[in-house]
Design a protein around this motif. Structure first.
Motif, PDB file in Angstrom:
ATOM      1  N   MET A   1       0.838  -1.198   0.000  1.00  0.00           N
ATOM      2  CA  MET A   1       0.000   0.000   0.000  1.00  0.00           C
ATOM      3  C   MET A   1       0.876   1.252   0.000  1.00  0.00           C
ATOM      4  SD  MET A   1      -2.929  -1.001   2.803  1.00  0.00           S
ATOM      5  CE  MET A   1      -3.672   0.609   2.719  1.00  0.00           C
ATOM      6  N   SER A   2       0.471   2.238  -0.799  1.00  0.00           N
ATOM      7  CA  SER A   2       1.221   3.495  -0.834  1.00  0.00           C
ATOM      8  C   SER A   2       0.877   4.342   0.389  1.00  0.00           C
ATOM      9  CB  SER A   2       0.875   4.268  -2.105  1.00  0.00           C
ATOM     10  OG  SER A   2      -0.488   4.674  -2.076  1.00  0.00           O
ATOM     11  N   TRP A   3       1.734   5.352   0.626  1.00  0.00           N
ATOM     12  CA  TRP A   3       1.476   6.251   1.751  1.00  0.00           C
ATOM     13  C   TRP A   3       0.150   6.994   1.555  1.00  0.00           C
ATOM     14  CZ3 TRP A   3       3.727   6.805   6.383  1.00  0.00           C
ATOM     15  CH2 TRP A   3       4.977   6.212   6.575  1.00  0.00           C
ATOM     16  N   GLY A   4      -0.145   7.388   0.301  1.00  0.00           N
ATOM     17  CA  GLY A   4      -1.396   8.099   0.049  1.00  0.00           C
ATOM     18  C   GLY A   4      -2.613   7.254   0.349  1.00  0.00           C
ATOM     19  N   ALA A   5      -2.564   5.980  -0.096  1.00  0.00           N
ATOM     20  CA  ALA A   5      -3.692   5.090   0.168  1.00  0.00           C
ATOM     21  C   ALA A   5      -3.852   4.829   1.664  1.00  0.00           C
ATOM     22  CB  ALA A   5      -3.492   3.775  -0.586  1.00  0.00           C
ATOM     23  N   THR A   6      -2.721   4.671   2.355  1.00  0.00           N
ATOM     24  CA  THR A   6      -2.783   4.436   3.803  1.00  0.00           C
ATOM     25  C   THR A   6      -3.340   5.661   4.530  1.00  0.00           C
ATOM     26  OG1 THR A   6      -0.807   3.052   3.576  1.00  0.00           O
ATOM     27  CG2 THR A   6      -1.453   3.676   5.791  1.00  0.00           C
ATOM     28  N   PHE A   7      -2.948   6.858   4.067  1.00  0.00           N
ATOM     29  CA  PHE A   7      -3.457   8.081   4.696  1.00  0.00           C
ATOM     30  C   PHE A   7      -4.977   8.202   4.510  1.00  0.00           C
ATOM     31  CE2 PHE A   7      -4.506  12.628   4.507  1.00  0.00           C
ATOM     32  CZ  PHE A   7      -4.036  13.041   5.746  1.00  0.00           C
ATOM     33  N   ARG A   8      -5.445   7.922   3.299  1.00  0.00           N
ATOM     34  CA  ARG A   8      -6.893   7.994   3.056  1.00  0.00           C
ATOM     35  C   ARG A   8      -7.650   6.968   3.888  1.00  0.00           C
ATOM     36  NH1 ARG A   8      -4.889   8.832  -2.201  1.00  0.00           N
ATOM     37  NH2 ARG A   8      -5.113   6.601  -2.692  1.00  0.00           N
ATOM     38  N   LEU A   9      -7.055   5.802   4.056  1.00  0.00           N
ATOM     39  CA  LEU A   9      -7.684   4.776   4.889  1.00  0.00           C
ATOM     40  C   LEU A   9      -7.759   5.214   6.349  1.00  0.00           C
ATOM     41  CD1 LEU A   9      -8.858   1.917   5.079  1.00  0.00           C
ATOM     42  CD2 LEU A   9      -6.510   1.057   5.376  1.00  0.00           C
ATOM     43  N   ALA A  10      -6.688   5.870   6.833  1.00  0.00           N
ATOM     44  CA  ALA A  10      -6.677   6.350   8.224  1.00  0.00           C
ATOM     45  C   ALA A  10      -7.731   7.439   8.429  1.00  0.00           C
ATOM     46  CB  ALA A  10      -5.289   6.882   8.581  1.00  0.00           C
ATOM     47  N   VAL A  11      -7.852   8.353   7.445  1.00  0.00           N
ATOM     48  CA  VAL A  11      -8.859   9.415   7.567  1.00  0.00           C
ATOM     49  C   VAL A  11     -10.261   8.835   7.557  1.00  0.00           C
ATOM     50  CG1 VAL A  11      -9.832  11.449   6.423  1.00  0.00           C
ATOM     51  CG2 VAL A  11      -7.353  11.170   6.559  1.00  0.00           C
ATOM     52  N   SER A  12     -10.513   7.880   6.654  1.00  0.00           N
ATOM     53  CA  SER A  12     -11.859   7.284   6.595  1.00  0.00           C
ATOM     54  C   SER A  12     -12.177   6.514   7.869  1.00  0.00           C
ATOM     55  CB  SER A  12     -11.959   6.362   5.384  1.00  0.00           C
ATOM     56  OG  SER A  12     -11.075   5.253   5.511  1.00  0.00           O
ATOM     57  N   SER A  13     -11.165   5.900   8.485  1.00  0.00           N
ATOM     58  CA  SER A  13     -11.390   5.179   9.741  1.00  0.00           C
ATOM     59  C   SER A  13     -11.793   6.132  10.859  1.00  0.00           C
ATOM     60  CB  SER A  13     -10.129   4.405  10.135  1.00  0.00           C
ATOM     61  OG  SER A  13      -9.784   3.458   9.148  1.00  0.00           O
ATOM     62  N   LEU A  14     -11.172   7.318  10.895  1.00  0.00           N
ATOM     63  CA  LEU A  14     -11.535   8.308  11.916  1.00  0.00           C
ATOM     64  C   LEU A  14     -12.939   8.852  11.686  1.00  0.00           C
ATOM     65  CD1 LEU A  14      -8.203  10.351  12.263  1.00  0.00           C
ATOM     66  CD2 LEU A  14      -9.198   8.801  13.945  1.00  0.00           C
ATOM     67  N   LEU A  15     -13.282   9.100  10.416  1.00  0.00           N
ATOM     68  CA  LEU A  15     -14.595   9.667  10.104  1.00  0.00           C
ATOM     69  C   LEU A  15     -15.717   8.658  10.289  1.00  0.00           C
ATOM     70  CD1 LEU A  15     -13.699  11.767   6.916  1.00  0.00           C
ATOM     71  CD2 LEU A  15     -13.962  12.557   9.278  1.00  0.00           C
ATOM     72  N   ARG A  16     -15.382   7.374  10.282  1.00  0.00           N
ATOM     73  CA  ARG A  16     -16.415   6.355  10.444  1.00  0.00           C
ATOM     74  C   ARG A  16     -16.991   6.381  11.861  1.00  0.00           C
ATOM     75  NH1 ARG A  16     -14.088   0.702   9.336  1.00  0.00           N
ATOM     76  NH2 ARG A  16     -13.445   1.866   7.476  1.00  0.00           N
ATOM     77  N   ARG A  17     -16.192   6.720  12.834  1.00  0.00           N
ATOM     78  CA  ARG A  17     -16.638   6.823  14.233  1.00  0.00           C
ATOM     79  C   ARG A  17     -16.353   8.247  14.718  1.00  0.00           C
ATOM     80  NH1 ARG A  17     -18.489   2.574  13.033  1.00  0.00           N
ATOM     81  NH2 ARG A  17     -18.335   0.552  14.112  1.00  0.00           N
ATOM     82  N   PRO A  18     -17.124   9.236  14.225  1.00  0.00           N
ATOM     83  CA  PRO A  18     -16.786  10.639  14.548  1.00  0.00           C
ATOM     84  C   PRO A  18     -16.875  10.955  16.030  1.00  0.00           C
ATOM     85  CG  PRO A  18     -18.928  10.483  13.472  1.00  0.00           C
ATOM     86  CD  PRO A  18     -18.306   9.132  13.362  1.00  0.00           C
ATOM     87  N   ALA A  19     -17.833  10.364  16.734  1.00  0.00           N
ATOM     88  CA  ALA A  19     -17.970  10.671  18.164  1.00  0.00           C
ATOM     89  C   ALA A  19     -16.753  10.177  18.938  1.00  0.00           C
ATOM     90  CB  ALA A  19     -19.247  10.050  18.710  1.00  0.00           C
ATOM     91  N   ARG A  20     -16.365   8.923  18.680  1.00  0.00           N
ATOM     92  CA  ARG A  20     -15.219   8.375  19.395  1.00  0.00           C
ATOM     93  C   ARG A  20     -13.930   9.108  19.009  1.00  0.00           C
ATOM     94  NH1 ARG A  20     -14.523   2.195  18.682  1.00  0.00           N
ATOM     95  NH2 ARG A  20     -13.634   2.795  16.651  1.00  0.00           N
ATOM     96  N   SER A  21     -13.790   9.385  17.713  1.00  0.00           N
ATOM     97  CA  SER A  21     -12.598  10.109  17.266  1.00  0.00           C
ATOM     98  C   SER A  21     -12.544  11.500  17.891  1.00  0.00           C
ATOM     99  CB  SER A  21     -12.588  10.221  15.746  1.00  0.00           C
ATOM    100  OG  SER A  21     -12.590   8.943  15.134  1.00  0.00           O
ATOM    101  N   GLY A  22     -13.702  12.172  17.931  1.00  0.00           N
ATOM    102  CA  GLY A  22     -13.739  13.509  18.517  1.00  0.00           C
ATOM    103  C   GLY A  22     -13.386  13.503  19.993  1.00  0.00           C
ATOM    104  N   LEU A  23     -13.891  12.504  20.728  1.00  0.00           N
ATOM    105  CA  LEU A  23     -13.578  12.417  22.164  1.00  0.00           C
ATOM    106  C   LEU A  23     -12.097  12.111  22.381  1.00  0.00           C
ATOM    107  CD1 LEU A  23     -16.714  10.509  23.508  1.00  0.00           C
ATOM    108  CD2 LEU A  23     -16.093  12.903  23.907  1.00  0.00           C
ATOM    109  N   THR A  24     -11.527  11.276  21.494  1.00  0.00           N
ATOM    110  CA  THR A  24     -10.100  10.970  21.625  1.00  0.00           C
ATOM    111  C   THR A  24      -9.252  12.213  21.370  1.00  0.00           C
ATOM    112  OG1 THR A  24     -10.558   8.723  20.827  1.00  0.00           O
ATOM    113  CG2 THR A  24      -8.262   9.430  20.866  1.00  0.00           C
TER     114      THR A  24
END
Length: 434
Positions: A1-24
């Motif tokens: 996986m490229s760095w760009g693809a990994t970065f997009r995956l990390a962002v989508s993972s955070l946005l999938r659980r916005p409440a938990r991500s926001g509290l963290t």
């Protein structure tokens, strides 16, 4: 996986659980804000204490009087005088040659009469010094600016001038005022008048925090040199009408700036051996700084605990994410993702959380520190202990770097165990849940 693809995956993972991500992110921001706020207050408290006990003079400032020292001079912070001794250029050269001396600032004081634009005239002291020293200048400006280094028509004033002309008013109230100043000279016995003044007009261009040589006015050295020559051209003045020290002494006082507080005592010893009395708050500062260091440790400890709790919060959130993403991890490995790709995914996610929380917390911490410092400054000023409030430019860059960089580094450390756990998960075990 490229760095760009990994970065997009990390962002989508955070946005999938916005409440938990926001509290963290909020947990990291709270910890970073406490660390930055407490660290800012601790770092500035020492310099403010030095300024207060040094009467606004820089760190390591030593006052030198035109008097010989008593034998017990070095045991106290105040002047212990044993008789007048002229301060001249030769003495300045000797003091400048001492180890750990950063600057020697001569002070000349002259008695004057000031006529403000409103109110009664009053007797005052005019102090002249070298205003072209730049960062080595022992003078701090509260409002306006310092007079130009060679100007004979500009003055700065101290708090004692404001007490006469603007009692209770803000420091900037006097800036821009035109004043008239009379330099008196004693006439010979039998003259028509006992005194003859020489007048000059000046504009108040600034207000300084120091009470230099007990002065009301601060001017370039050329101005007081001219006043001294005018005074010396007359008859001998009665002692009660002279400025600080003897008018026969070329300089009324010196301000010697040592490299640091730690070298201040050694410089005082050298000046004492040359033969001049000194005053410096080294003993009281040593006691105060010892207590401040204890307070620093406590404050930083509280901030560190808050950041540690934020790190545990990140680790807990990512461990939960590992359990929730077993299927995703299995799919990624099934289509060729390597262990290091999975590690990179979770570490990038932690990096985003740590960076966002660190930036938000650092800004909130700086705002909190400035607000608290302003309230403390207002309270101390009301109690008769004027201390300048915290300014953002006073903060060491290390505090801001600690807030952002520390949060990011802590997030990476906290994410290491969950990331390794996710990477080591066998693809067959992750795929079993499909």
């Amino acid at each position: 996986m490229s760095w760009g693809a990994t970065f997009r995956l990390a962002v989508s993972s955070l946005l999938r659980r916005p409440a938990r991500s926001g509290l963290t992110v909020l947990g990291v921001a709270v910890g970073s804000a406490l660390l930055v706020a407490l660290g800012s207050i601790a770092s500035v408290a020492e310099s403010r204490a030095v300024e207060h006990f040094g009467k606004g003079l820089p760190v390591g400032a030593i006052k030198v009087a035109d008097d010989a020292p008593a034998s017990w001079q070095l045991q106290t912070d105040d002047f212990q005088l044993a008789g007048h001794r002229d301060l001249n250029d030769s003495a300045i050269r000797q003091i400048r040659r001492l180890p750990n001396v950063r600057a020697v600032v001569p002070i000349q004081a002259a008695p004057v009469v000031v006529v403000p634009p409103s109110g009664d005239s009053f007797g005052a002291t005019m102090a002249g010094t070298d205003l072209g020293l730049g960062s080595d200048s022992p003078v701090s400006v509260l409002a306006g600016r310092l007079p130009a280094a060679a100007s004979l028509t500009e003055v700065a004033v101290t708090q004692s001038y404001l007490d006469h002309t603007h009692p209770g008013g803000p420091p900037g109230a006097a800036v821009g005022e035109p004043i008239q100043v009379a330099e008196p000279r004693v006439e010979a016995p039998g003259s028509e008048a006992p005194f003859r003044p020489r007048w000059f007009r000046a504009k108040v261009v600034g207000v300084v925090s120091q009470d230099v040589a007990g002065a009301d006015l601060l001017v370039p050295l050329q101005q007081t040199t001219a006043a001294r020559e005018w005074e010396l051209s007359g008859a001998a003045a009665p002692p009660g009408l002279r400025g600080e020290g003897s008018i026969r002494s070329p300089y009324s006082a010196l301000i010697v700036i040592a490299d640091s507080i730690d070298t201040m005592h050694g410089v005082r010893v050298g000046i004492d051996q040359i033969g001049f009395a000194t005053s410096a708050p080294e003993h009281v500062l040593a006691a105060v700084l010892r207590y401040l260091h204890v307070v620093d440790i406590v404050l930083v400890g509280i901030g560190a605990i808050a950041v540690l709790l934020a790190g545990l919060n990140i680790a807990n959130a990512l461990l939960t994410a590992v359990r929730e993403r077993r299927r995703e991890i299995g799919v990624l490995k099934a289509i060729g993702a390597r262990d290091r790709d999975v590690v990179r995914w979770f570490l990038l996610e932690a990096t985003l959380v740590g960076f966002l929380g660190g930036v938000a917390g650092t800004l909130a911490g700086l705002l909190l520190a400035q607000t608290l410092a302003l309230k403390v400054s207002e309270y101390l000023t009301q109690q008769g202990i004027p201390i300048e409030a915290l300014r953002l430019q006073d903060l060491p860059f290390a505090v801001v770097l600690l807030g952002v960089g520390g949060s990011w580094l802590l997030a990476i450390i906290a994410a290491a165990a969950p990331a390794l756990r996710a990477a080591r998960m066998p693809a067959s075990e992750a795929m079993a849940e499909l």
